[in-house]
Design a protein around this motif. Sequence first.
Motif, PDB file in Angstrom:
ATOM      1  N   ASN A 180     -48.885  71.099  61.959  1.00  8.05           N
ATOM      2  CA  ASN A 180     -49.164  72.250  62.533  1.00  8.05           C
ATOM      3  C   ASN A 180     -48.645  73.546  61.682  1.00  8.05           C
ATOM      4  O   ASN A 180     -49.060  74.573  61.455  1.00  8.05           O
ATOM      5  CB  ASN A 180     -49.263  72.729  63.901  1.00  8.05           C
ATOM      6  CG  ASN A 180     -50.191  73.810  64.243  1.00  8.05           C
ATOM      7  OD1 ASN A 180     -51.288  73.958  63.961  1.00  8.05           O
ATOM      8  ND2 ASN A 180     -49.544  74.637  65.035  1.00  8.05           N
TER       9      ASN A 180
ATOM     10  N   ARG B 123     -50.647  76.253  60.010  1.00  8.54           N
ATOM     11  CA  ARG B 123     -50.696  77.721  60.282  1.00  8.54           C
ATOM     12  C   ARG B 123     -50.407  78.645  59.299  1.00  8.54           C
ATOM     13  O   ARG B 123     -50.880  79.630  58.908  1.00  8.54           O
ATOM     14  CB  ARG B 123     -49.600  78.016  61.401  1.00  8.54           C
ATOM     15  CG  ARG B 123     -49.868  77.346  62.707  1.00  8.54           C
ATOM     16  CD  ARG B 123     -50.877  78.200  63.630  1.00  8.54           C
ATOM     17  NE  ARG B 123     -50.531  79.679  63.554  1.00  8.54           N
ATOM     18  CZ  ARG B 123     -49.752  79.999  64.659  1.00  8.54           C
ATOM     19  NH1 ARG B 123     -49.395  79.166  65.533  1.00  8.54           N
ATOM     20  NH2 ARG B 123     -49.659  81.365  64.746  1.00  8.54           N
TER      21      ARG B 123
ATOM     22  N   ASP C 215     -53.432  78.847  57.109  1.00  7.44           N
ATOM     23  CA  ASP C 215     -54.243  79.755  57.663  1.00  7.44           C
ATOM     24  C   ASP C 215     -54.088  81.153  57.423  1.00  7.44           C
ATOM     25  O   ASP C 215     -54.653  81.987  57.178  1.00  7.44           O
ATOM     26  CB  ASP C 215     -54.272  79.407  59.036  1.00  7.44           C
ATOM     27  CG  ASP C 215     -55.478  80.232  59.838  1.00  7.44           C
ATOM     28  OD1 ASP C 215     -56.726  79.989  59.409  1.00  7.44           O
ATOM     29  OD2 ASP C 215     -55.312  80.932  60.856  1.00  7.44           O
ATOM     30  N   ARG C 216     -52.578  81.526  57.489  1.00  9.33           N
ATOM     31  CA  ARG C 216     -52.195  83.091  57.025  1.00  9.33           C
ATOM     32  C   ARG C 216     -52.494  83.242  55.655  1.00  9.33           C
ATOM     33  O   ARG C 216     -52.915  84.338  55.350  1.00  9.33           O
ATOM     34  CB  ARG C 216     -50.607  83.048  57.353  1.00  9.33           C
ATOM     35  CG  ARG C 216     -50.484  83.195  58.820  1.00  9.33           C
ATOM     36  CD  ARG C 216     -48.907  83.759  59.051  1.00  9.33           C
ATOM     37  NE  ARG C 216     -47.724  82.760  58.622  1.00  9.33           N
ATOM     38  CZ  ARG C 216     -47.361  81.409  59.480  1.00  9.33           C
ATOM     39  NH1 ARG C 216     -47.833  81.704  60.637  1.00  9.33           N
ATOM     40  NH2 ARG C 216     -46.629  80.929  58.819  1.00  9.33           N
TER      41      ARG C 216
END
Length: 317
Positions: A68, A72, A75-76
Amino acid sequence: MHSSFADQLAALDLSGFAIGPAPITATDFPTTDAVVHTLEAVWSDLFAMISGTALETDAEDLGWAFVNIFHRSADRKSTALDRATDEVRALVATADGSEIHTHELETQVERAQCAESAMLALEEMREIAAGLYLHEFGSSWKPVSSSRFNHGAMLTSALVEGRDFVRARAESKRRAAMPEGKPVVFAGGRTRHPTEEDALTFASNVWATLDKVRDRVPDMVLIHGGDTKGVDRLASSWAERRGIPQVTFSLDMRLGARAGFKRNERMLALEPRYVVAFPGNGVLERLVIDAKVRRITVVDRRGPLGTSPKSAPADAG
Protein backbone atom coordinates in the motif's frame (compact mmCIF):
# COMPACT_ATOMS: atom_id res chain seq x y z
CA MET A 1 -9.61 7.47 -14.69
CA HIS A 2 -7.54 9.14 -17.36
CA SER A 3 -5.82 7.90 -20.46
CA SER A 4 -2.12 8.67 -20.86
CA PHE A 5 -1.23 12.34 -20.86
CA ALA A 6 0.26 12.02 -24.35
CA ASP A 7 -3.09 10.75 -25.65
CA GLN A 8 -4.88 13.68 -24.03
CA LEU A 9 -2.48 16.19 -25.56
CA ALA A 10 -3.02 14.65 -28.99
CA ALA A 11 -6.73 15.38 -28.65
CA LEU A 12 -6.23 19.05 -27.86
CA ASP A 13 -5.95 21.94 -30.29
CA LEU A 14 -2.58 23.33 -29.20
CA SER A 15 -2.66 26.19 -31.74
CA GLY A 16 0.81 25.54 -33.09
CA PHE A 17 2.36 24.93 -29.69
CA ALA A 18 5.08 22.27 -30.04
CA ILE A 19 5.37 19.67 -27.28
CA GLY A 20 9.01 18.88 -26.62
CA PRO A 21 10.49 15.79 -24.97
CA ALA A 22 9.68 15.12 -21.34
CA PRO A 23 12.06 16.83 -18.91
CA ILE A 24 12.86 13.42 -17.41
CA THR A 25 13.65 10.05 -18.97
CA ALA A 26 13.49 6.40 -17.97
CA THR A 27 17.08 6.60 -16.74
CA ASP A 28 15.98 9.05 -14.05
CA PHE A 29 14.12 6.23 -12.27
CA PRO A 30 15.33 2.96 -10.72
CA THR A 31 15.61 0.10 -13.21
CA THR A 32 13.17 -2.78 -13.00
CA ASP A 33 15.94 -5.16 -11.97
CA ALA A 34 17.00 -2.84 -9.17
CA VAL A 35 13.42 -2.53 -7.93
CA VAL A 36 12.87 -6.29 -8.01
CA HIS A 37 16.09 -7.09 -6.15
CA THR A 38 15.56 -4.38 -3.54
CA LEU A 39 11.92 -5.16 -2.79
CA GLU A 40 12.59 -8.91 -2.67
CA ALA A 41 15.40 -8.32 -0.18
CA VAL A 42 13.30 -5.99 2.02
CA TRP A 43 10.35 -8.40 1.88
CA SER A 44 12.52 -11.38 2.79
CA ASP A 45 14.20 -9.57 5.69
CA LEU A 46 10.88 -8.26 7.01
CA PHE A 47 9.23 -11.66 7.26
CA ALA A 48 12.37 -13.38 8.46
CA MET A 49 12.47 -10.84 11.30
CA ILE A 50 8.91 -11.52 12.51
CA SER A 51 8.90 -15.28 11.85
CA GLY A 52 8.49 -17.18 15.11
CA THR A 53 7.54 -14.06 17.04
CA ALA A 54 4.20 -12.81 18.36
CA LEU A 55 3.94 -10.60 15.26
CA GLU A 56 3.78 -13.57 12.91
CA THR A 57 -0.02 -13.53 13.10
CA ASP A 58 0.08 -9.99 11.70
CA ALA A 59 2.24 -10.95 8.74
CA GLU A 60 -0.48 -10.53 6.12
CA ASP A 61 -1.48 -7.11 7.46
CA LEU A 62 2.15 -6.01 7.32
CA GLY A 63 2.50 -7.37 3.78
CA TRP A 64 -0.65 -5.52 2.70
CA ALA A 65 0.66 -2.28 4.21
CA PHE A 66 4.01 -2.75 2.44
CA VAL A 67 2.29 -2.85 -0.97
CA ASN A 68 0.00 0.00 0.00
CA ILE A 69 2.97 2.35 0.48
CA PHE A 70 3.59 2.31 -3.27
CA HIS A 71 -0.11 2.33 -4.13
CA ARG A 72 -0.74 5.50 -2.12
CA SER A 73 2.30 7.20 -3.63
CA ALA A 74 1.19 6.31 -7.16
CA ASP A 75 -2.31 7.55 -6.38
CA ARG A 76 -0.96 10.92 -5.24
CA LYS A 77 1.00 11.25 -8.50
CA SER A 78 -2.14 10.36 -10.43
CA THR A 79 -4.00 13.17 -8.66
CA ALA A 80 -1.18 15.57 -9.50
CA LEU A 81 -1.36 14.47 -13.13
CA ASP A 82 -5.11 15.10 -13.23
CA ARG A 83 -4.64 18.61 -11.83
CA ALA A 84 -1.83 19.47 -14.23
CA THR A 85 -3.85 18.11 -17.16
CA ASP A 86 -6.82 20.30 -16.19
CA GLU A 87 -4.49 23.29 -16.08
CA VAL A 88 -3.22 22.47 -19.57
CA ARG A 89 -6.78 22.27 -20.89
CA ALA A 90 -7.64 25.61 -19.29
CA LEU A 91 -4.55 27.29 -20.74
CA VAL A 92 -5.26 25.90 -24.20
CA ALA A 93 -8.83 27.21 -24.01
CA THR A 94 -7.58 30.73 -23.14
CA ALA A 95 -4.54 30.81 -25.47
CA ASP A 96 -3.63 34.37 -26.55
CA GLY A 97 -0.28 33.65 -28.22
CA SER A 98 1.70 35.68 -25.71
CA GLU A 99 5.14 34.66 -24.48
CA ILE A 100 3.91 34.57 -20.87
CA HIS A 101 1.00 32.29 -21.76
CA THR A 102 3.26 29.98 -23.76
CA HIS A 103 5.68 29.74 -20.84
CA GLU A 104 2.85 28.86 -18.45
CA LEU A 105 1.65 26.19 -20.85
CA GLU A 106 5.15 24.72 -21.14
CA THR A 107 5.45 24.64 -17.36
CA GLN A 108 2.13 22.82 -16.91
CA VAL A 109 2.98 20.30 -19.63
CA GLU A 110 6.28 19.56 -17.90
CA ARG A 111 4.51 19.13 -14.56
CA ALA A 112 2.08 16.67 -16.11
CA GLN A 113 4.84 14.73 -17.87
CA CYS A 114 6.86 14.46 -14.65
CA ALA A 115 3.80 13.35 -12.66
CA GLU A 116 2.88 10.74 -15.25
CA SER A 117 6.41 9.29 -15.39
CA ALA A 118 6.60 9.11 -11.59
CA MET A 119 3.12 7.54 -11.41
CA LEU A 120 4.13 4.80 -13.86
CA ALA A 121 7.36 4.12 -11.94
CA LEU A 122 5.51 3.87 -8.61
CA GLU A 123 2.81 1.65 -10.13
CA GLU A 124 5.53 -0.68 -11.36
CA MET A 125 6.95 -0.85 -7.83
CA ARG A 126 3.49 -1.58 -6.45
CA GLU A 127 2.93 -4.37 -8.97
CA ILE A 128 6.26 -5.96 -8.07
CA ALA A 129 5.38 -5.73 -4.36
CA ALA A 130 1.88 -7.08 -5.10
CA GLY A 131 3.50 -10.06 -6.82
CA LEU A 132 5.48 -10.76 -3.63
CA TYR A 133 2.22 -10.52 -1.65
CA LEU A 134 0.50 -12.95 -4.01
CA HIS A 135 3.36 -15.44 -3.74
CA GLU A 136 3.55 -15.15 0.05
CA PHE A 137 -0.15 -15.30 0.92
CA GLY A 138 -1.76 -16.82 -2.17
CA SER A 139 -4.21 -13.97 -2.67
CA SER A 140 -4.42 -10.91 -4.89
CA TRP A 141 -3.55 -7.58 -3.26
CA LYS A 142 -6.53 -5.22 -3.23
CA PRO A 143 -6.79 -1.60 -2.02
CA VAL A 144 -9.32 -0.88 0.71
CA SER A 145 -11.71 1.31 -1.27
CA SER A 146 -10.08 2.37 -4.51
CA SER A 147 -9.11 0.92 -7.86
CA ARG A 148 -5.76 -0.64 -8.62
CA PHE A 149 -4.93 0.85 -12.00
CA ASN A 150 -1.87 -0.22 -13.93
CA HIS A 151 -1.51 2.34 -16.69
CA GLY A 152 1.76 0.96 -18.00
CA ALA A 153 0.61 -2.62 -18.53
CA MET A 154 -2.52 -2.44 -20.68
CA LEU A 155 -4.75 -3.33 -17.71
CA THR A 156 -3.43 -6.90 -17.50
CA SER A 157 -3.31 -6.64 -13.73
CA ALA A 158 -5.90 -3.94 -13.16
CA LEU A 159 -8.38 -4.35 -10.33
CA VAL A 160 -11.03 -1.69 -10.83
CA GLU A 161 -13.80 -0.60 -8.49
CA GLY A 162 -17.24 -0.98 -10.02
CA ARG A 163 -18.19 2.68 -9.58
CA ASP A 164 -15.18 3.75 -11.68
CA PHE A 165 -15.98 1.16 -14.33
CA VAL A 166 -19.64 2.16 -14.66
CA ARG A 167 -18.76 5.87 -14.76
CA ALA A 168 -16.23 5.30 -17.54
CA ARG A 169 -18.74 3.25 -19.53
CA ALA A 170 -21.35 5.95 -19.17
CA GLU A 171 -18.91 8.51 -20.55
CA SER A 172 -18.16 6.22 -23.52
CA LYS A 173 -14.46 6.95 -23.27
CA ARG A 174 -11.45 4.66 -23.30
CA ARG A 175 -10.01 5.22 -19.88
CA ALA A 176 -7.95 3.27 -17.38
CA ALA A 177 -11.15 2.32 -15.55
CA MET A 178 -12.70 0.60 -18.55
CA PRO A 179 -11.04 -2.71 -19.39
CA GLU A 180 -11.98 -3.95 -22.84
CA GLY A 181 -13.47 -7.42 -23.08
CA LYS A 182 -16.55 -9.48 -22.27
CA PRO A 183 -17.78 -9.34 -18.66
CA VAL A 184 -18.05 -12.62 -16.74
CA VAL A 185 -19.70 -12.38 -13.31
CA PHE A 186 -18.32 -14.56 -10.53
CA ALA A 187 -20.27 -14.97 -7.29
CA GLY A 188 -20.08 -17.04 -4.14
CA GLY A 189 -20.14 -16.70 -0.38
CA ARG A 190 -17.84 -17.42 2.52
CA THR A 191 -17.45 -21.14 3.05
CA ARG A 192 -15.80 -23.24 5.75
CA HIS A 193 -14.39 -26.68 5.11
CA PRO A 194 -13.83 -29.34 7.76
CA THR A 195 -10.45 -30.39 6.40
CA GLU A 196 -7.58 -28.79 4.52
CA GLU A 197 -8.05 -31.37 1.79
CA ASP A 198 -11.64 -30.22 1.25
CA ALA A 199 -10.50 -26.59 1.13
CA LEU A 200 -7.87 -27.41 -1.49
CA THR A 201 -10.41 -29.37 -3.54
CA PHE A 202 -12.83 -26.44 -3.43
CA ALA A 203 -10.10 -23.99 -4.48
CA SER A 204 -9.02 -26.29 -7.31
CA ASN A 205 -12.62 -26.46 -8.55
CA VAL A 206 -12.85 -22.65 -8.55
CA TRP A 207 -9.69 -22.31 -10.63
CA ALA A 208 -10.60 -25.18 -12.98
CA THR A 209 -14.05 -23.67 -13.60
CA LEU A 210 -12.62 -20.24 -14.36
CA ASP A 211 -10.04 -21.79 -16.69
CA LYS A 212 -12.84 -23.46 -18.65
CA VAL A 213 -14.76 -20.20 -18.89
CA ARG A 214 -11.66 -18.36 -20.07
CA ASP A 215 -11.20 -20.98 -22.80
CA ARG A 216 -14.62 -19.90 -24.11
CA VAL A 217 -14.13 -16.18 -23.43
CA PRO A 218 -10.43 -15.40 -24.00
CA ASP A 219 -10.99 -11.64 -23.61
CA MET A 220 -12.99 -11.93 -20.41
CA VAL A 221 -13.12 -9.28 -17.69
CA LEU A 222 -13.83 -10.85 -14.30
CA ILE A 223 -16.63 -9.14 -12.36
CA HIS A 224 -16.94 -9.99 -8.66
CA GLY A 225 -17.73 -8.60 -5.22
CA GLY A 226 -14.16 -8.15 -4.02
CA ASP A 227 -14.69 -9.95 -0.70
CA THR A 228 -11.20 -10.59 0.67
CA LYS A 229 -12.42 -13.33 3.03
CA GLY A 230 -14.70 -15.31 0.74
CA VAL A 231 -14.55 -17.20 -2.52
CA ASP A 232 -14.02 -13.90 -4.35
CA ARG A 233 -10.50 -13.99 -2.97
CA LEU A 234 -9.81 -17.25 -4.83
CA ALA A 235 -11.24 -15.81 -8.04
CA SER A 236 -9.22 -12.62 -7.67
CA SER A 237 -6.00 -14.60 -7.19
CA TRP A 238 -6.83 -16.69 -10.25
CA ALA A 239 -7.36 -13.54 -12.32
CA GLU A 240 -4.07 -12.02 -11.24
CA ARG A 241 -2.18 -15.23 -12.01
CA ARG A 242 -3.79 -15.37 -15.45
CA GLY A 243 -3.44 -11.65 -16.23
CA ILE A 244 -7.21 -11.12 -16.39
CA PRO A 245 -8.52 -7.60 -15.60
CA GLN A 246 -10.98 -7.42 -12.73
CA VAL A 247 -13.85 -5.14 -11.77
CA THR A 248 -15.08 -5.34 -8.17
CA PHE A 249 -18.55 -4.26 -7.03
CA SER A 250 -18.33 -3.70 -3.28
CA LEU A 251 -21.46 -3.61 -1.18
CA ASP A 252 -22.96 -0.17 -0.57
CA MET A 253 -23.63 -0.59 3.15
CA ARG A 254 -25.83 2.52 3.17
CA LEU A 255 -28.49 0.39 1.47
CA GLY A 256 -28.74 -2.02 4.40
CA ALA A 257 -30.45 -5.30 3.55
CA ARG A 258 -30.87 -4.20 -0.09
CA ALA A 259 -27.12 -3.82 -0.68
CA GLY A 260 -26.58 -7.33 -2.04
CA PHE A 261 -29.57 -7.19 -4.38
CA LYS A 262 -28.52 -3.76 -5.68
CA ARG A 263 -25.06 -5.13 -6.41
CA ASN A 264 -26.66 -7.98 -8.36
CA GLU A 265 -28.52 -5.45 -10.50
CA ARG A 266 -25.35 -3.46 -11.20
CA MET A 267 -23.37 -6.53 -12.21
CA LEU A 268 -26.10 -7.96 -14.44
CA ALA A 269 -26.56 -4.54 -16.07
CA LEU A 270 -23.13 -5.12 -17.66
CA GLU A 271 -24.75 -7.89 -19.76
CA PRO A 272 -22.18 -10.55 -18.85
CA ARG A 273 -21.47 -13.53 -21.10
CA TYR A 274 -21.65 -15.91 -18.12
CA VAL A 275 -22.54 -15.90 -14.43
CA VAL A 276 -20.34 -18.34 -12.50
CA ALA A 277 -22.09 -19.29 -9.24
CA PHE A 278 -20.51 -21.06 -6.26
CA PRO A 279 -22.27 -21.77 -2.93
CA GLY A 280 -23.66 -18.68 -1.24
CA ASN A 281 -26.70 -17.15 0.44
CA GLY A 282 -30.13 -16.03 -0.69
CA VAL A 283 -28.72 -12.96 -2.45
CA LEU A 284 -26.69 -15.26 -4.69
CA GLU A 285 -29.76 -17.42 -5.34
CA ARG A 286 -31.56 -14.30 -6.56
CA LEU A 287 -28.58 -13.46 -8.80
CA VAL A 288 -28.85 -16.88 -10.45
CA ILE A 289 -32.60 -16.54 -10.92
CA ASP A 290 -32.33 -13.05 -12.39
CA ALA A 291 -29.50 -14.14 -14.71
CA LYS A 292 -31.61 -16.97 -16.10
CA VAL A 293 -34.53 -14.60 -16.61
CA ARG A 294 -32.21 -12.42 -18.70
CA ARG A 295 -31.09 -15.54 -20.63
CA ILE A 296 -27.54 -15.27 -19.32
CA THR A 297 -25.79 -18.65 -19.18
CA VAL A 298 -25.19 -19.74 -15.59
CA VAL A 299 -22.19 -21.92 -14.79
CA ASP A 300 -23.64 -23.56 -11.68
CA ARG A 301 -21.09 -24.83 -9.16
CA ARG A 302 -23.23 -24.71 -6.03
CA GLY A 303 -22.84 -28.41 -5.33
CA PRO A 304 -20.53 -29.96 -2.70
CA LEU A 305 -17.00 -28.52 -2.76
CA GLY A 306 -17.82 -26.32 -5.74
CA THR A 307 -19.12 -29.00 -8.08
CA SER A 308 -22.10 -28.90 -10.42
CA PRO A 309 -25.31 -29.86 -8.62
CA LYS A 310 -26.88 -33.05 -9.98
CA SER A 311 -30.20 -31.30 -10.51
CA ALA A 312 -28.68 -28.40 -12.47
CA PRO A 313 -29.17 -28.24 -16.25
CA ALA A 314 -26.17 -28.54 -18.54
CA ASP A 315 -24.11 -25.38 -18.40
CA ALA A 316 -21.02 -23.88 -19.89
CA GLY A 317 -18.62 -25.90 -17.72
